[in-house]
Design an enzyme around this catalytic site. Structure first.
Site, PDB file in Angstrom:
ATOM      1  N   HIS A 281       0.834  -1.211   0.000  1.00  0.00           N
ATOM      2  CA  HIS A 281       0.000   0.000   0.000  1.00  0.00           C
ATOM      3  C   HIS A 281       0.864   1.255   0.000  1.00  0.00           C
ATOM      4  O   HIS A 281       0.610   2.193  -0.776  1.00  0.00           O
ATOM      5  CB  HIS A 281      -0.918  -0.014   1.228  1.00  0.00           C
ATOM      6  CG  HIS A 281      -1.620   1.283   1.467  1.00  0.00           C
ATOM      7  ND1 HIS A 281      -2.850   1.583   0.910  1.00  0.00           N
ATOM      8  CD2 HIS A 281      -1.260   2.387   2.190  1.00  0.00           C
ATOM      9  CE1 HIS A 281      -3.210   2.796   1.289  1.00  0.00           C
ATOM     10  NE2 HIS A 281      -2.261   3.311   2.059  1.00  0.00           N
ATOM     11  N   GLU A 282       1.893   1.272   0.857  1.00  0.00           N
ATOM     12  CA  GLU A 282       2.786   2.433   0.890  1.00  0.00           C
ATOM     13  C   GLU A 282       3.536   2.590  -0.427  1.00  0.00           C
ATOM     14  O   GLU A 282       3.753   3.710  -0.913  1.00  0.00           O
ATOM     15  CB  GLU A 282       3.764   2.314   2.061  1.00  0.00           C
ATOM     16  CG  GLU A 282       3.108   2.282   3.435  1.00  0.00           C
ATOM     17  CD  GLU A 282       2.289   3.524   3.715  1.00  0.00           C
ATOM     18  OE1 GLU A 282       2.656   4.610   3.226  1.00  0.00           O
ATOM     19  OE2 GLU A 282       1.262   3.418   4.418  1.00  0.00           O
ATOM     20  N   HIS A 285       1.594   4.496  -3.064  1.00  0.00           N
ATOM     21  CA  HIS A 285       1.648   5.958  -3.062  1.00  0.00           C
ATOM     22  C   HIS A 285       2.780   6.468  -3.948  1.00  0.00           C
ATOM     23  O   HIS A 285       2.629   7.478  -4.643  1.00  0.00           O
ATOM     24  CB  HIS A 285       1.835   6.469  -1.627  1.00  0.00           C
ATOM     25  CG  HIS A 285       0.604   6.369  -0.781  1.00  0.00           C
ATOM     26  ND1 HIS A 285      -0.596   6.950  -1.144  1.00  0.00           N
ATOM     27  CD2 HIS A 285       0.388   5.757   0.415  1.00  0.00           C
ATOM     28  CE1 HIS A 285      -1.507   6.705  -0.202  1.00  0.00           C
ATOM     29  NE2 HIS A 285      -0.932   5.983   0.743  1.00  0.00           N
ATOM     30  N   GLU A 363      -5.632   7.133  -1.078  1.00  0.00           N
ATOM     31  CA  GLU A 363      -5.611   5.911  -0.276  1.00  0.00           C
ATOM     32  C   GLU A 363      -6.296   4.764  -1.014  1.00  0.00           C
ATOM     33  O   GLU A 363      -5.819   3.622  -0.987  1.00  0.00           O
ATOM     34  CB  GLU A 363      -6.292   6.150   1.073  1.00  0.00           C
ATOM     35  CG  GLU A 363      -5.565   7.132   1.976  1.00  0.00           C
ATOM     36  CD  GLU A 363      -4.147   6.692   2.298  1.00  0.00           C
ATOM     37  OE1 GLU A 363      -3.921   5.476   2.494  1.00  0.00           O
ATOM     38  OE2 GLU A 363      -3.262   7.558   2.350  1.00  0.00           O
TER      39      GLU A 363
END
Length: 429
Positions: A281-282, A285, A363
């Site tokens: 997930h990070e 970004h 997100e």
């Protein structure tokens, strides 16, 4: 007071009252909504979140929201005290009498303002840490550690902030009508430099960062990053548990200085597959260029801010309309900076829904990227554990969430995750 000053005073008061009313209404909605849904776990989470965990999150949210109302009232009183009630004008004149007009007096004004404000709000920080966080089992700090952080933070702030402030103040007086453009360039260069220096110079002053020792996890993480085309300077574990039971993981740094940091609490709470999903997930970004977009947005908004400051600093009504009498025989640049920093948040507050909405969309994009690289069920399971362990409410007020939440509420986020991977189910948290 002239007409322009009176009009600006009226606009300032109107913005202050409107922001106070809006913030109070939003906080009250959040408190009522969370309290109303405290008695039962939402159906979507009934198999994964226990009633005691749900009620703890509700109580934590309500307590913080009520404390936020107190914080809001104190901030408003401080703002009025500094401006229309004459506090900043008195402080400026006192320092002028003692030091005369010049760079030393201006830096002293900035430092005194920050010190006085910090001392006034210090009890709030103590209460939040040693009463609220302690009550809900999150605080791990001792009083000596808290005071040590305060001293180190003050020292670092002065060491870094005063030279930058001196350079900006010098530009305001020496660079002519376009000083704000040069000051903006300095400010942006400083922010980019901070992204590089923070991980290796500043952060280690407050926490220990040790290389990740778990070879199995290190192999998994390196494989994930290689698969995603991402390179970092290293994988580190931060001793977050000495301050808080909250868990997190993040990337820090910029360019070649990027590094991956895991809170030790995160490694204790999540399985290797769940850690992969959170890390993916990070990574999302970065892969979706959210960091670059946010930096570009910061560049644009700060340019507008410096341009506005450049204009306002030359308007006498900007000072007198806020209860400050500018000096006639000394620079007023520090006054302009302080007044601008106090007034602008009243305007930018109403941009909060736009900024929060953009962040929530990022997100969702990062979640989608994580599901493409790892398991959606693992990401959902990890998020459930983090929501539970951080006591994040599952039932926020929708209007409050739209206004403030930088991350989607749990119900929206997990619904998308599970809908995108219907064959997978999240493990109980």
């Amino acid at each position: 007071m002239d007409t322009a000053s009176l009009i600006f005073t009226a606009v300032f008061c109107a913005l202050l009252v409107l922001s106070l009313i809006t913030r109070t209404v939003l906080a009250s909605r959040q408190i009522r909504h969370v309290a109303r849904h405290r008695a039962a776990v939402p159906a979507a989470f009934s198999d994964t979140i226990s009633l005691p965990a749900h009620q703890k999150a509700a109580d934590y949210t309500i307590t913080k929201s009520r404390f936020g109302l107190l914080d809001l009232a104190i901030d408003a009183a401080l703002l009025l005290g500094w401006t229309l009630l004459g506090g900043l004008s008195w402080l400026n004149q006192t320092l002028l009498d003692a030091l005369g007009g010049g760079m030393l007096q201006q830096l002293a004004l900035l430092a005194a303002f920050a010190l006085i404000g910090g001392l006034i709000t210090l009890p709030l920080g103590w209460w939040a840490t040693f009463r609220i966080e302690e009550r809900f089992g999150f605080n791990k700090m001792t009083l000596s550690l808290w005071l040590g952080d305060l001293v180190k933070g003050t020292f670092v702030g002065a060491l870094v902030g005063l030279p930058i402030a001196a350079l900006v103040l010098w530009l305001m007086g020496a660079a002519g009508a376009t000083w704000w453009l040069w000051a903006w360039g300095v400010w942006m260069a400083f922010n980019l430099l901070a992204l590089v220096l923070y991980p290796t110079v500043i952060a280690p002053l407050f926490n220990k960062f040790e290389p990740l020792q778990d070879e199995t996890l290190k192999t998994r993480v390196n494989a994930l990053m290689q698969r995603c085309g991402f390179a970092a300077k290293g994988l580190f574990v931060m001793d977050g548990s000495k301050r808080s039971a909250h868990a997190n993981a993040y990337f820090t740094g910029f360019g070649a200085a990027k590094r991956v940091v895991f809170f030790d609490t995160l490694l204790q709470q999540l399985s290797p597959a769940e850690i992969d999903a959170v890390l993916a997930h990070e990574l999302g970004h970065y892969k979706r260029r959210h960091i670059i977009k946010r930096i570009a947005l910061m560049f644009g908004l700060s340019l507008l801010g410096f341009a506005l400051l450049g204009w306002l600093s030359g308007q006498i009504w900007f000072y007198t309309g806020l209860g400050v009498m500018p000096a006639l025989d000394a620079p007023n640049n520090a006054l302009a900076l302080l007044l601008f920093m106090m007034v602008v948040p009243l305007l930018t507050f109403f941009l909060s829904p736009l900024m929060a909405g953009m962040s929530r969309s990022h997100e969702f994009e990062a979640d989608a990227y994580a599901m493409a690289q790892t398991s959606g069920a693992d990401l959902a399971s990890a998020l459930l554990k983090l929501f539970k362990d951080n006591a994040s409410t599952l039932t926020p007020d929708p209007v409050y969430a739209q206004f403030y939440y930088s991350h989607p509420p749990a119900s929206e986020r997990l619904a998308r995750l599970l809908a995108a991977s219907p064959a997978q189910t999240a493990r109980p948290a």
